[in-house]
Design a protein around this motif. Structure first.
Motif, mmCIF file in Angstrom:
data_model
loop_
_atom_site.group_PDB
_atom_site.id
_atom_site.type_symbol
_atom_site.label_atom_id
_atom_site.label_comp_id
_atom_site.label_asym_id
_atom_site.label_seq_id
_atom_site.Cartn_x
_atom_site.Cartn_y
_atom_site.Cartn_z
ATOM 1 N N TYR A 115 -3.840 2.215 7.467
ATOM 2 C CA TYR A 115 -2.710 1.383 7.077
ATOM 3 C C TYR A 115 -2.938 -0.119 7.214
ATOM 4 O O TYR A 115 -1.974 -0.890 7.188
ATOM 5 C CB TYR A 115 -1.448 1.783 7.853
ATOM 6 C CG TYR A 115 -0.953 3.162 7.521
ATOM 7 C CD1 TYR A 115 -0.726 3.551 6.199
ATOM 8 C CD2 TYR A 115 -0.745 4.104 8.522
ATOM 9 C CE1 TYR A 115 -0.280 4.828 5.885
ATOM 10 C CE2 TYR A 115 -0.300 5.387 8.217
ATOM 11 C CZ TYR A 115 -0.079 5.748 6.894
ATOM 12 O OH TYR A 115 0.349 7.003 6.593
ATOM 13 N N VAL A 116 -4.185 -0.542 7.350
ATOM 14 C CA VAL A 116 -4.460 -1.981 7.440
ATOM 15 C C VAL A 116 -4.172 -2.657 6.107
ATOM 16 O O VAL A 116 -3.421 -3.633 6.032
ATOM 17 C CB VAL A 116 -5.910 -2.244 7.886
ATOM 18 C CG1 VAL A 116 -6.237 -3.742 7.788
ATOM 19 C CG2 VAL A 116 -6.125 -1.752 9.307
ATOM 20 N N GLU B 215 2.264 0.830 11.752
ATOM 21 C CA GLU B 215 1.236 1.064 12.763
ATOM 22 C C GLU B 215 -0.129 1.093 12.093
ATOM 23 O O GLU B 215 -0.297 1.710 11.037
ATOM 24 C CB GLU B 215 1.503 2.376 13.501
ATOM 25 C CG GLU B 215 2.805 2.347 14.275
ATOM 26 C CD GLU B 215 2.988 3.561 15.171
ATOM 27 O OE1 GLU B 215 2.325 4.592 14.926
ATOM 28 O OE2 GLU B 215 3.794 3.468 16.114
ATOM 29 N N THR B 216 -1.101 0.437 12.716
ATOM 30 C CA THR B 216 -2.422 0.293 12.118
ATOM 31 C C THR B 216 -3.535 0.660 13.095
ATOM 32 O O THR B 216 -3.325 0.692 14.310
ATOM 33 C CB THR B 216 -2.669 -1.158 11.662
ATOM 34 O OG1 THR B 216 -2.643 -2.018 12.806
ATOM 35 C CG2 THR B 216 -1.617 -1.612 10.667
ATOM 36 N N SER B 217 -4.700 0.901 12.550
ATOM 37 C CA SER B 217 -5.917 1.075 13.340
ATOM 38 C C SER B 217 -7.047 0.358 12.622
ATOM 39 O O SER B 217 -7.449 0.771 11.535
ATOM 40 C CB SER B 217 -6.272 2.557 13.494
ATOM 41 O OG SER B 217 -7.594 2.708 14.002
ATOM 42 N N VAL C 269 3.708 -5.336 13.710
ATOM 43 C CA VAL C 269 2.541 -4.472 13.535
ATOM 44 C C VAL C 269 2.093 -3.923 14.891
ATOM 45 O O VAL C 269 1.828 -4.687 15.825
ATOM 46 C CB VAL C 269 1.367 -5.229 12.882
ATOM 47 C CG1 VAL C 269 0.139 -4.330 12.761
ATOM 48 C CG2 VAL C 269 1.774 -5.762 11.514
ATOM 49 N N SER D 116 -3.382 2.340 16.890
ATOM 50 C CA SER D 116 -2.544 3.528 16.744
ATOM 51 C C SER D 116 -3.319 4.831 16.897
ATOM 52 O O SER D 116 -2.712 5.899 17.015
ATOM 53 C CB SER D 116 -1.844 3.516 15.383
ATOM 54 O OG SER D 116 -2.782 3.599 14.323
ATOM 55 N N SER E 86 -0.875 -2.172 16.771
ATOM 56 C CA SER E 86 -2.315 -1.929 16.617
ATOM 57 C C SER E 86 -2.784 -0.799 17.537
ATOM 58 O O SER E 86 -2.041 -0.338 18.402
ATOM 59 C CB SER E 86 -3.107 -3.204 16.924
ATOM 60 O OG SER E 86 -3.024 -3.511 18.307
ATOM 61 N N LEU F 62 -7.999 -6.862 13.187
ATOM 62 C CA LEU F 62 -7.134 -6.523 12.064
ATOM 63 C C LEU F 62 -7.498 -7.347 10.832
ATOM 64 O O LEU F 62 -7.656 -6.812 9.723
ATOM 65 C CB LEU F 62 -5.681 -6.759 12.456
ATOM 66 C CG LEU F 62 -4.597 -6.284 11.489
ATOM 67 C CD1 LEU F 62 -4.593 -4.764 11.398
ATOM 68 C CD2 LEU F 62 -3.229 -6.792 11.950
ATOM 69 N N GLU G 126 -2.427 -1.509 3.688
ATOM 70 C CA GLU G 126 -1.018 -1.324 3.363
ATOM 71 C C GLU G 126 -0.143 -2.374 4.037
ATOM 72 O O GLU G 126 0.838 -2.844 3.446
ATOM 73 C CB GLU G 126 -0.563 0.075 3.789
ATOM 74 C CG GLU G 126 -1.074 1.198 2.912
ATOM 75 C CD GLU G 126 -2.477 1.659 3.285
ATOM 76 O OE1 GLU G 126 -2.916 2.686 2.723
ATOM 77 O OE2 GLU G 126 -3.130 1.008 4.134
ATOM 78 N N ALA G 127 -0.490 -2.746 5.272
ATOM 79 C CA ALA G 127 0.298 -3.750 5.985
ATOM 80 C C ALA G 127 0.248 -5.097 5.261
ATOM 81 O O ALA G 127 1.284 -5.729 5.013
ATOM 82 C CB ALA G 127 -0.217 -3.899 7.413
ATOM 83 N N SER H 73 -9.294 1.943 9.967
ATOM 84 C CA SER H 73 -8.722 1.237 8.809
ATOM 85 C C SER H 73 -7.358 1.793 8.403
ATOM 86 O O SER H 73 -6.815 1.401 7.365
ATOM 87 C CB SER H 73 -9.673 1.237 7.597
ATOM 88 O OG SER H 73 -9.644 2.477 6.909
#
Length: 206
Positions: A159-160, A151-153, A121, A125, A123, A26, A162-163, A157
Motif C-alpha cells: 500500500y505504499v 497502513e503501509t509496509s 499513515v 504494518s 508504517s 517510505l 496507494e498511499a 511495499s
C-alpha cells in the motif's frame, strides 16, 4: 519552448512524524521502488521528485522528507506553508509515535495552508507480533482528525504506492474543483542528511 512543462500537475508533499517511524524508507520505496534495512537519519530536508502517469494525467510530485528529531523541528515547520499535502506517519510498533500524531496535526494546522490535504499513515504494518497500535485505533484517530488512514509496509511495499496516489488524486480533485493554478516551479533538489557528518543509522524494518 521556454516555460514548457512535462507534467499536467505539480504538487509538494511533506512527510512528517517522529524520529525512526520510517519516513525515509517510505519515500525511498515510492521513489525508487527499493528498500534498505539501514537508513541514514535525515537531519535537514531531503527533497526528491517522481513523475507519475495516472490515467493519462502526468503528475510531478515533489516529496520533502523531514527530520523527526525535536531539535530539527523548526527546520521542518518552516516548509509547512509550501506544502500541498501531508503524510503524518507513525510506527505501528511504537504507541508513543502514534500519540505524537496529535502534536504533528497541531503543527500542520498551525503552519500549513488551510487547503492542505492530509493523510494519517501507519508504517511497519507487517510486524504483526510487535504491533502496539491496532488498525481500529488508528482509523478512529484519523476520523477524529477528519482525514483518511492507510497502513503501509516499506519492506514489502504494501500500500505504499496507494498511499501516495490517494493523496495525489485528492489534490487533483481539489485543484479541479477550485480551479487553483499550478503552484510555483519545483524547489531545487537538496539533500541534507547525516552522510559525511558523523552519521547515525536507524533500522528500517517496515
Amino acid at each position: 519552448m521556454e516555460g514548457e512543462r512535462d507534467y499536467d500537475y505539480f504538487f509538494k508533499l511533506l512527510i512528517v512524524g517522529d524520529y525512526g517511524v520510517g519516513k525515509s524508507c517510505l519515500s525511498t520505496r515510492f521513489l525508487d521502488q527499493s528498500f534498505k534495512e539501514i537508513y541514514q537519519s535525515t537531519i535537514g530536508i531531503d527533497v526528491n521528485s517522481r513523475t507519475l502517469n495516472l490515467g493519462g494525467t502526468l503528475v510531478k510530485l515533489q516529496i520533502f522528507d523531514t527530520p523527526g528529531q525535536s531539535r530539527f523541528r523548526n527546520i521542518a515547520t518552516s516548509y509547512f506553508n509550501k506544502a500541498d499535502g501531508f503524510m503524518i506517519v507513525f510506527d505501528k510498533t511504537d504507541s508513543s509515535s502514534f500519540e505524537s500524531t496529535e502534536m504533528w496535526m497541531y503543527e500542520v494546522d498551525r503552519h500549513a495552508k488551510k487547503s492542505t490535504i492530509k493523510m494519517l499513515v501507519g508504517s511497519k504494518s507487517d510486524l504483526y507480533d510487535h504491533e502496539q497500535v491496532t488498525k481500529e485505533e488508528a482509523k478512529g484517530k484519523a476520523m477524529s482528525y477528519g482525514i483518511p488512514y492507510i497502513e503501509t509496509s516499506a519492506k514489502s511495499s504494501l500500500y505504499v504506492d496507494e498511499a501516495f496516489e490517494t493523496i495525489i488524486r485528492e489534490l487533483i480533485k481539489q485543484r479541479k474543483e477550485f480551479g487553483t493554478p499550478l503552484v510555483s516551479q519545483p524547489a531545487p533538489k537538496i539533500s541534507l542528511t547525516t552522510e559525511n557528518r558523523n552519521p547515525t543509522s536507524q533500522k528500517c524494518f517496515l
